[in-house]
Write a protein that holds these residues in place. Structure first.
Motif, PDB file in Angstrom:
ATOM      1  N   THR A 388       0.843  -1.193   0.000  1.00  0.00           N
ATOM      2  CA  THR A 388       0.000   0.000   0.000  1.00  0.00           C
ATOM      3  C   THR A 388       0.879   1.243   0.000  1.00  0.00           C
ATOM      4  N   TRP A 389       0.300   2.347  -0.460  1.00  0.00           N
ATOM      5  CA  TRP A 389       0.972   3.643  -0.417  1.00  0.00           C
ATOM      6  C   TRP A 389      -0.018   4.715   0.028  1.00  0.00           C
ATOM      7  N   THR A 390       0.522   5.771   0.570  1.00  0.00           N
ATOM      8  CA  THR A 390      -0.306   6.908   0.971  1.00  0.00           C
ATOM      9  C   THR A 390      -0.535   7.818  -0.229  1.00  0.00           C
ATOM     10  N   ALA A 391      -1.752   8.315  -0.352  1.00  0.00           N
ATOM     11  CA  ALA A 391      -2.078   9.326  -1.358  1.00  0.00           C
ATOM     12  C   ALA A 391      -2.452  10.623  -0.647  1.00  0.00           C
ATOM     13  N   GLN A 392      -2.046  11.732  -1.215  1.00  0.00           N
ATOM     14  CA  GLN A 392      -2.301  13.027  -0.604  1.00  0.00           C
ATOM     15  C   GLN A 392      -2.455  14.061  -1.711  1.00  0.00           C
ATOM     16  N   ARG A 393      -2.803  15.294  -1.354  1.00  0.00           N
ATOM     17  CA  ARG A 393      -2.825  16.364  -2.332  1.00  0.00           C
ATOM     18  C   ARG A 393      -1.382  16.711  -2.699  1.00  0.00           C
ATOM     19  N   ILE A 394      -1.179  16.965  -3.994  1.00  0.00           N
ATOM     20  CA  ILE A 394       0.160  17.255  -4.498  1.00  0.00           C
ATOM     21  C   ILE A 394       0.113  18.485  -5.393  1.00  0.00           C
ATOM     22  N   HIS A 395       1.272  18.920  -5.841  1.00  0.00           N
ATOM     23  CA  HIS A 395       1.343  20.052  -6.758  1.00  0.00           C
ATOM     24  C   HIS A 395       0.647  19.703  -8.076  1.00  0.00           C
ATOM     25  N   GLY A 396       1.001  18.581  -8.664  1.00  0.00           N
ATOM     26  CA  GLY A 396       0.310  18.079  -9.839  1.00  0.00           C
ATOM     27  C   GLY A 396       0.972  18.374 -11.171  1.00  0.00           C
ATOM     28  N   ASP A 397       1.888  19.325 -11.207  1.00  0.00           N
ATOM     29  CA  ASP A 397       2.598  19.632 -12.467  1.00  0.00           C
ATOM     30  C   ASP A 397       3.952  20.232 -12.121  1.00  0.00           C
ATOM     31  N   LEU A 398       4.692  19.554 -11.269  1.00  0.00           N
ATOM     32  CA  LEU A 398       5.930  20.111 -10.740  1.00  0.00           C
ATOM     33  C   LEU A 398       7.079  19.917 -11.720  1.00  0.00           C
ATOM     34  N   HIS A 399       7.764  21.005 -12.020  1.00  0.00           N
ATOM     35  CA  HIS A 399       8.977  20.982 -12.836  1.00  0.00           C
ATOM     36  C   HIS A 399       9.771  22.245 -12.531  1.00  0.00           C
ATOM     37  N   LEU A 400      10.906  22.401 -13.149  1.00  0.00           N
ATOM     38  CA  LEU A 400      11.800  23.503 -12.814  1.00  0.00           C
ATOM     39  C   LEU A 400      11.205  24.874 -13.111  1.00  0.00           C
ATOM     40  N   GLY A 401      10.250  24.934 -14.028  1.00  0.00           N
ATOM     41  CA  GLY A 401       9.603  26.207 -14.315  1.00  0.00           C
ATOM     42  C   GLY A 401       8.575  26.615 -13.277  1.00  0.00           C
ATOM     43  N   GLN A 402       8.262  25.725 -12.324  1.00  0.00           N
ATOM     44  CA  GLN A 402       7.252  26.003 -11.307  1.00  0.00           C
ATOM     45  C   GLN A 402       7.876  26.292  -9.949  1.00  0.00           C
ATOM     46  N   VAL A 403       9.167  26.549  -9.932  1.00  0.00           N
ATOM     47  CA  VAL A 403       9.849  26.866  -8.677  1.00  0.00           C
ATOM     48  C   VAL A 403      10.678  28.135  -8.873  1.00  0.00           C
ATOM     49  N   LEU A 404      10.774  28.926  -7.821  1.00  0.00           N
ATOM     50  CA  LEU A 404      11.514  30.182  -7.856  1.00  0.00           C
ATOM     51  C   LEU A 404      12.534  30.198  -6.730  1.00  0.00           C
ATOM     52  N   ARG A 405      13.714  30.760  -7.025  1.00  0.00           N
ATOM     53  CA  ARG A 405      14.731  30.907  -5.987  1.00  0.00           C
ATOM     54  C   ARG A 405      15.098  32.380  -5.863  1.00  0.00           C
ATOM     55  N   ARG A 406      15.157  32.851  -4.643  1.00  0.00           N
ATOM     56  CA  ARG A 406      15.564  34.225  -4.369  1.00  0.00           C
ATOM     57  C   ARG A 406      16.372  34.245  -3.078  1.00  0.00           C
ATOM     58  N   VAL A 437       5.003  10.874  -5.101  1.00  0.00           N
ATOM     59  CA  VAL A 437       6.072  10.573  -6.057  1.00  0.00           C
ATOM     60  C   VAL A 437       5.736  11.099  -7.449  1.00  0.00           C
ATOM     61  N   ARG A 438       4.476  11.365  -7.723  1.00  0.00           N
ATOM     62  CA  ARG A 438       4.155  11.926  -9.039  1.00  0.00           C
ATOM     63  C   ARG A 438       4.834  13.283  -9.221  1.00  0.00           C
ATOM     64  N   ASP A 439       4.818  14.111  -8.178  1.00  0.00           N
ATOM     65  CA  ASP A 439       5.534  15.392  -8.249  1.00  0.00           C
ATOM     66  C   ASP A 439       7.031  15.166  -8.426  1.00  0.00           C
ATOM     67  N   ILE A 440       7.557  14.217  -7.679  1.00  0.00           N
ATOM     68  CA  ILE A 440       8.995  13.942  -7.730  1.00  0.00           C
ATOM     69  C   ILE A 440       9.399  13.497  -9.135  1.00  0.00           C
ATOM     70  N   ALA A 441       8.597  12.625  -9.729  1.00  0.00           N
ATOM     71  CA  ALA A 441       8.902  12.152 -11.088  1.00  0.00           C
ATOM     72  C   ALA A 441       8.916  13.319 -12.068  1.00  0.00           C
ATOM     73  N   GLY A 442       7.976  14.258 -11.906  1.00  0.00           N
ATOM     74  CA  GLY A 442       7.956  15.423 -12.787  1.00  0.00           C
ATOM     75  C   GLY A 442       9.225  16.247 -12.689  1.00  0.00           C
ATOM     76  N   MET A 443       9.723  16.430 -11.470  1.00  0.00           N
ATOM     77  CA  MET A 443      10.955  17.203 -11.305  1.00  0.00           C
ATOM     78  C   MET A 443      12.163  16.436 -11.851  1.00  0.00           C
ATOM     79  N   LEU A 444      12.194  15.147 -11.644  1.00  0.00           N
ATOM     80  CA  LEU A 444      13.315  14.365 -12.186  1.00  0.00           C
ATOM     81  C   LEU A 444      13.361  14.457 -13.707  1.00  0.00           C
ATOM     82  N   ARG A 445      12.192  14.421 -14.349  1.00  0.00           N
ATOM     83  CA  ARG A 445      12.158  14.573 -15.792  1.00  0.00           C
ATOM     84  C   ARG A 445      12.644  15.966 -16.207  1.00  0.00           C
ATOM     85  N   SER A 446      12.370  16.963 -15.378  1.00  0.00           N
ATOM     86  CA  SER A 446      12.770  18.327 -15.716  1.00  0.00           C
ATOM     87  C   SER A 446      14.285  18.483 -15.715  1.00  0.00           C
TER      88      SER A 446
END
Length: 527
Positions: A388-406, A437-446
């Motif tokens: 079994t795995w836990t499911a929760q609310r996630i970002h849903g389209d996470l990639h490098l263009g969806q994060v900001l650094r300052r 992990v769906r968010d994580i996979a999106g970032m790894l692809r990015s």
């Protein structure tokens, strides 16, 4: 919402019911000097018929229009609201808010299911939010905003244009958000603690894809959702929930606006009011959030690192920590669930269906289908074995263009933005709990994309180091390393790469080698 409701704007904060659409066979007094009151007297067909030829040409040219490549066969007016009266004479601009359904043939390969929004065999119908400026003539500086001049109808002889390019009208929109209230079917809301000053100069961002954004004085940014549907948009729901957990990785909404659901101020169209059926959800139309001035998005930072042949592992490690912090906060703030055998088998089957559809559309996938299907079969087998795995609310389209650094107090800090999820997916699907992990996979692809697009000499090595650092940072902050669930991670990364292949084949064929490289890696025999 009932179709074809009309309302006239009042002062910000005022409560005013919409004007009913009169029946054509009822005698009426002479209309007042307002375009939308005139439209109400003429019936909805007058306004819509005059705008339809212009919108049929203009809509497909917009980046955020989702129905490119398919003809528009008709329009249906959901509601029209004057945010600023559209006078039939004079030089003062008017501001007209529209929700319009664009009717088109179903897209090739469309699968009916939850949230698709139309009946089998019926024309597809997406609802779009449009803000029209209305003037007698357009000043030269607004020439790029031109939509056209309606022939007939209540706006006959006037010039209509994209209102967000007009600073005067964009400022008025901010004023509506500063002073909450109801304007016909539109409701403007504000967080009590939010300090939103007046007089902030607006500028429209030109790089948006699925939505439009206006920056106000480098202080706030307003995202307007262009394709809308009933239900709270995750880009409002999730940042609000995170703000109440004191998570500082996501800018907290200061104000927002929505269109009322059926029977709640949406007009006096047929079916409005009590007894009209199940209670509907409002349409989220726009969200105002703090603008993170001086920040740089992760995609640009990664490309800069690749161009300089620099290392990105420290940045990726910190980004993994930030992602984990947001996931943990969402799990605290919102309900979670457990994926057991039925859910896991359904997830694997859905991924397999997407792979088969993708292979039918992109023949380059054919040699890898069997090996890729094994990723989903391995996931389903674990479900059958009792995993079994836990499911929760996630970002849903996470990639490098969806994060900001300052830089904050002398230290680099990551923030996550744009929680809308993949806009092409139905809203109820985007709001459903899913494995983090769906968010994580999106970032790894990015990371793979950055290395390849940036032209690194050894793209797989650069991406591999960044991917490992990201996962290590995530594990450090969450206590759970995504690499410890290789079947779950591989299935989601494969699903993402398959989606990318279809997207690139259709929109950017020159980029198709990027996801195909991942397809070959994911399909290779495991050691």
């Amino acid at each position: 919402m009932p179709e074809a409701s009309f309302s006239r704007g009042a002062s910000p904060g005022a409560q005013q019911p919409p004007t009913a659409v009169p029946r054509a066979d009822v005698p009426r007094a002479d209309p007042p000097p307002s375009a939308i009151r005139a439209a109400a007297a003429a019936g909805p067909a007058g306004l819509l018929a005059s705008l339809a030829p212009l919108l049929s040409e203009w809509l497909p040219r917009q980046r955020w229009f989702a129905g490119k490549g398919r003809p528009i066969t008709g329009f249906a007016l959901v509601c029209a609201t004057e945010l600023l009266p559209c006078a039939t004479s004079g030089t003062t601009p008017g501001l007209l808010h529209l929700l319009i359904r664009a009717q088109q043939p179903e897209p090739p390969g469309h699968r009916h299911g939850s949230g698709c929004g139309h009946r089998r065999g019926a024309a597809a119908s997406d609802c779009y939010q449009i803000l029209l400026g209305v003037r007698a003539t357009l000043p030269p500086h607004l020439a790029p905003a031109l939509i056209g001049r309606p022939s007939g109808g209540p706006l006959h002889g006037r010039t209509v244009y994209e209102a967000l390019l007009d600073p005067r009208l964009a400022t008025l929109l901010l004023e509506r958000l500063r002073m909450p209230g109801t304007l016909g079917p539109l409701r403007f809301l504000r967080e009590p603690s939010a300090d939103i000053p007046s007089g902030l100069a607006p500028r429209l961002l030109t790089a948006e894809q699925s939505n439009s954004s206006v920056i106000y004085g480098d202080t706030f940014i307003l995202k307007l959702f262009r394709r809308v549907s009933p239900g709270t948009n995750p880009d409002l729901e999730l940042p609000l929930a995170l703000a109440r957990t004191d998570c500082t990785r996501v800018p907290a909404p200061a104000a927002w606006f929505e269109a009322a659901p059926l029977g709640e101020g949406a007009g006096a169209g047929a079916g409005a009011g009590a007894g009209a059926g199940p209670r509907a959800d409002p349409f989220t139309l726009g969200v105002l959030q703090p603008y993170l001035a001086g920040s740089t998005d992760g995609w640009q930072l990664a490309l800069d690192a690749v161009a300089a042949r620099g290392d990105f592992t420290a940045a990726a490690h910190a980004l993994g920590q930030a992602t984990a912090e947001v996931h943990l906060a969402m799990a605290r703030a919102l309900p979670t669930s457990h994926l057991r055998r039925p859910q896991i088998e359904h997830l694997a089957a859905t991924m397999s269906e997407r792979l088969d559809s993708a292979a039918a559309a992109v023949p380059a996938l054919h040699p890898y289908r069997a090996a890729l299907h094994s990723a989903y079969e391995d996931l389903a087998a674990l479900g059958r074995a009792g995993r079994t795995w836990t499911a929760q609310r996630i970002h849903g389209d996470l990639h490098l263009g969806q994060v900001l650094r300052r830089t904050v107090e002398g230290a680099a800090r990551w923030s996550l933005i744009d929680f809308e999820g993949e806009p092409s997916r139905p809203l109820d699907e985007r709001r459903r709990p899913q494995p983090a992990v769906r968010d994580i996979a999106g970032m790894l692809r990015s990371f793979d994309y950055a290395a390849a697009v940036g032209g690194h000499d050894s793209p797989q090595d650069w991406a591999g180091r960044s991917r490992a650092a990201y996962c290590a940072g995530y594990a450090e902050a969450s206590g759970s390393d995504p690499r410890d669930d290789p079947e779950l991670l591989r299935a989601h990364e494969t699903d993402k790469a398959v989606y990318e292949v279809v997207y690139e084949a259709r929109h950017r064929p020159e980029w198709l080698p990027v996801p195909m490289s991942a397809i070959r890696r994911l399909a290779a025999p495991r050691t």
